[in-house]
Scaffold this motif. Structure first.
Motif, PDB file in Angstrom:
ATOM      1  N   ALA A  11       0.811  -1.110  -0.130  1.00 18.34           N
ATOM      2  CA  ALA A  11      -0.186   0.087  -0.003  1.00 18.34           C
ATOM      3  C   ALA A  11       1.028   1.404  -0.160  1.00 18.34           C
ATOM      4  CB  ALA A  11      -0.960  -0.197   1.249  1.00 18.34           C
ATOM      5  N   LYS A  12       1.967   1.247   0.792  1.00 18.74           N
ATOM      6  CA  LYS A  12       3.037   2.462   0.815  1.00 18.74           C
ATOM      7  C   LYS A  12       3.505   2.596  -0.572  1.00 18.74           C
ATOM      8  CE  LYS A  12       3.694   2.353   5.850  1.00 18.74           C
ATOM      9  NZ  LYS A  12       2.966   3.542   6.248  1.00 18.74           N
ATOM     10  N   ARG A  14       2.509   1.574  -3.289  1.00 23.44           N
ATOM     11  CA  ARG A  14       1.244   1.624  -4.357  1.00 23.44           C
ATOM     12  C   ARG A  14       1.633   0.554  -5.417  1.00 23.44           C
ATOM     13  NH1 ARG A  14       0.623   8.205  -4.256  1.00 23.44           N
ATOM     14  NH2 ARG A  14      -0.346   8.285  -2.349  1.00 23.44           N
ATOM     15  N   ASN A  16       1.206  -4.041  -5.864  1.00 23.92           N
ATOM     16  CA  ASN A  16       0.545  -5.197  -5.425  1.00 23.92           C
ATOM     17  C   ASN A  16       1.466  -5.763  -4.626  1.00 23.92           C
ATOM     18  OD1 ASN A  16       1.626  -7.399  -7.037  1.00 23.92           O
ATOM     19  ND2 ASN A  16       0.508  -6.547  -8.696  1.00 23.92           N
TER      20      ASN A  16
END
Length: 68
Positions: A11-12, A14, A16
């Motif tokens: 997530a950080k 961006r 998968n």
């Protein structure tokens, strides 16, 4: 020191989760295993700093990012 799960790292960055696993498998990022793989905040910061200006499209052939 803070530990991040693979999902949090993904997530950080961006990307998968598979990309994070591949970065670890190819040696570009170091993880530790406490039940599941984790990445320290220092390792994430180190990776981001060292990855700046590089093209990671092919993890076996990381190159300098070419200006567009």
């Amino acid at each position: 020191m803070e530990l991040f799960t693979i999902k949090e790292v993904a997530a950080k960055l961006r990307v998968n989760k598979n990309t994070v696993y591949n970065l670890i498998k190819s040696g570009h990022m170091t993880a530790l295993k406490l039940g599941a793989l984790k990445v320290t905040d220092k390792e994430l910061a180190r990776f981001i700093e060292s990855a700046s200006g590089k093209d990671y499209s092919d993890l076996e052939n990381v190159t300098e990012l070419k200006a567009v």
